[in-house]
Design a protein around this motif. Sequence first.
Motif, short mmCIF file in Angstrom:
data_model
loop_
_atom_site.label_atom_id
_atom_site.label_comp_id
_atom_site.label_asym_id
_atom_site.label_seq_id
_atom_site.Cartn_x
_atom_site.Cartn_y
_atom_site.Cartn_z
N PHE A 99 1.21 -0.80 0.12
CA PHE A 99 -0.10 -0.15 0.44
C PHE A 99 0.61 0.85 -0.10
CE2 PHE A 99 1.28 -0.69 4.07
CZ PHE A 99 1.46 0.34 5.31
N THR A 100 0.06 2.49 -0.55
CA THR A 100 1.11 3.88 -0.35
C THR A 100 0.13 4.81 -0.19
OG1 THR A 100 2.85 4.80 -1.38
CG2 THR A 100 1.19 4.04 -3.07
N ALA A 101 0.38 5.77 0.32
CA ALA A 101 0.08 7.36 0.71
C ALA A 101 0.17 7.93 -1.05
CB ALA A 101 0.25 8.15 1.72
N VAL A 102 -1.24 8.95 -1.10
CA VAL A 102 -1.04 9.66 -1.66
C VAL A 102 -1.53 11.32 -1.92
CG1 VAL A 102 -0.74 7.89 -3.72
CG2 VAL A 102 -3.33 9.00 -2.71
N ALA A 103 -1.92 10.90 -0.46
CA ALA A 103 -2.58 12.53 0.21
C ALA A 103 -2.89 12.47 1.29
CB ALA A 103 -3.88 13.37 -0.73
N PRO A 309 14.30 0.51 14.04
CA PRO A 309 14.62 1.63 12.90
C PRO A 309 14.86 0.62 11.43
CG PRO A 309 15.62 0.53 14.90
CD PRO A 309 14.93 -0.63 14.48
N GLY A 310 15.34 1.70 10.15
CA GLY A 310 14.93 1.35 8.95
C GLY A 310 14.08 2.18 8.17
N LEU A 311 13.16 2.21 9.05
CA LEU A 311 11.82 2.68 8.04
C LEU A 311 11.73 4.05 7.49
CD1 LEU A 311 8.46 1.34 6.87
CD2 LEU A 311 8.13 3.02 8.83
N LYS A 312 12.60 4.77 5.94
CA LYS A 312 11.70 5.78 4.94
C LYS A 312 10.96 5.51 5.22
CE LYS A 312 16.51 5.00 5.22
NZ LYS A 312 17.13 5.78 5.75
N PRO A 313 10.15 7.88 4.93
CA PRO A 313 8.80 8.10 4.66
C PRO A 313 8.27 7.18 3.14
CG PRO A 313 10.62 9.57 5.35
CD PRO A 313 11.73 8.67 5.08
N GLU A 314 9.57 7.15 1.95
CA GLU A 314 8.88 6.96 0.82
C GLU A 314 8.62 5.54 0.63
OE1 GLU A 314 13.66 7.12 1.03
OE2 GLU A 314 11.40 8.25 2.03
N GLN A 315 8.66 4.91 2.16
CA GLN A 315 8.50 3.41 1.58
C GLN A 315 6.88 3.18 2.15
OE1 GLN A 315 12.15 2.12 4.05
NE2 GLN A 315 10.96 0.33 3.79
N VAL A 316 6.43 4.15 2.70
CA VAL A 316 4.87 4.82 2.50
C VAL A 316 4.42 5.28 1.85
CG1 VAL A 316 3.13 4.91 4.69
CG2 VAL A 316 5.31 3.48 5.20
N ILE A 317 5.10 6.15 0.76
CA ILE A 317 4.21 7.55 0.90
C ILE A 317 4.85 7.59 -0.66
CG2 ILE A 317 4.35 10.19 0.75
CD1 ILE A 317 4.59 9.75 3.98
N ASN A 318 4.09 7.77 -1.84
CA ASN A 318 4.23 8.07 -3.18
C ASN A 318 5.04 9.32 -3.03
OD1 ASN A 318 4.56 8.10 -6.03
ND2 ASN A 318 3.88 6.49 -6.32
N PHE A 319 5.40 10.48 -2.87
CA PHE A 319 5.64 11.89 -3.07
C PHE A 319 4.72 12.05 -4.69
CE2 PHE A 319 7.22 10.79 1.37
CZ PHE A 319 6.87 11.52 2.26
N ASP A 320 5.99 11.15 -5.19
CA ASP A 320 5.67 11.53 -6.95
C ASP A 320 4.38 12.07 -7.32
OD1 ASP A 320 8.22 11.55 -7.82
OD2 ASP A 320 7.74 9.30 -8.16
N LEU A 321 3.02 11.30 -6.31
CA LEU A 321 1.71 11.33 -6.16
C LEU A 321 1.11 12.58 -5.66
CD1 LEU A 321 0.71 7.95 -7.24
CD2 LEU A 321 1.14 10.09 -9.42
N THR A 322 1.57 13.06 -4.23
CA THR A 322 1.21 13.85 -3.34
C THR A 322 1.02 15.32 -3.53
OG1 THR A 322 3.09 14.15 -2.36
CG2 THR A 322 1.44 12.71 -1.71
N PRO A 323 0.32 15.95 -3.62
CA PRO A 323 0.06 17.39 -3.78
C PRO A 323 1.69 17.72 -2.82
CG PRO A 323 -1.88 16.89 -2.83
CD PRO A 323 -1.46 15.36 -2.89
N LYS A 324 2.31 19.10 -2.94
CA LYS A 324 3.09 19.34 -2.78
C LYS A 324 3.31 20.31 -1.31
CE LYS A 324 6.08 16.84 -5.52
NZ LYS A 324 4.51 16.00 -6.14
N ALA A 325 3.95 19.55 -0.45
CA ALA A 325 3.73 20.91 1.10
C ALA A 325 4.75 21.61 0.50
CB ALA A 325 4.19 19.62 1.53
#
Length: 325
Positions: A99-103, A309-325
């Motif tokens: 699964f991946t988060a997109v927003a 330890p070791g989890l990275k944000p991009e393992q859970v979120i697809n930053f290419d698809l999310t609205p930019k902060a």
Amino acid sequence: MSAAAGCSDDSADGDGGSGASLEKITYLTSFGTFGRDSYAYVALEKGYFKDAGFDVEIKPGAGSGEGIKNIVSGTAQFTPIDLTGGLIAAGGKDKTTGFTAVAAIQQRTMSAIISLEGNGINSPKDLEGKTIMDAPGSVVRTLFPTYAKLANIDDKKVTFQNGQAQTLIGTLASGKVPSIGQFVVGKPTVETVAKKNAVVLPYSDYLQDLYGNVLITSTKYATDNPEKVKKFTEALLRGLSDSIENPTEAGTIMAKYVQTAKPEGVAAELQLMGPYVKSAAAGIPVGALDAERVARSIAILQGSGQIDPGLKPEQVINFDLTPKA
């Protein structure tokens, strides 16, 4: 509790009138059919999903844990889950993938413990020796050890009792339990049912970096259909923005799809949810996710021992698809 499907005509024009047929999508709400999830019905009613090329059926969800399972298995294509629940699922003992988060739906966690005046719970420390009823796998329950550590609660002195999403408030009102896991926006509904003032202990008092709900889809669907994901996300976020801007309208719309929904209760939840959807930081668009904030959230959860330890944000979120902060 089920909602009507979106468009029933498969041959209807989708994709903005291009003549293509609509893609059938199952969307699960975050947790039951409360007002906090009304934005999906607003997007459905106003044709935002249809304009984006989708025939959406909305069904009631059962919390973050079940939402992730349904997305990974393909039972549903989109659902909101609490991001913290997603991080724990991905980085905890189960190491759930797929699964991946997109927003973002809420820029801050809305998790809370809710009690009633007279139950002897007025501060986090008062939870010691008490029982909290909540659904198994709910993010309030999952995140409690981290909240307890920061709020100086001995979590071994707190008992959790299983309950179902739609019966928690009634059980609290009946006096059978002194407190329940709930989102902060549940306060008006609790007070309406219990006819007493509610006591709300928001997790965000101690966990300010944590996001609330985020929209997820399967990693495979996001990889195979990035433009479709963007279109669906935009449609849903339009419904979210409309709901926050006009809670009364959203309440009326939701009542058309969910027989048990009370328009005034939906509006009251949305008014409380507004500040969580729109960040206090100027210029942050609705739906945006920030990698640095997510990394800080991961660090908090690692510090409390809830993820390895070791989890990275991009393992859970697809930053290419999310609205930019």
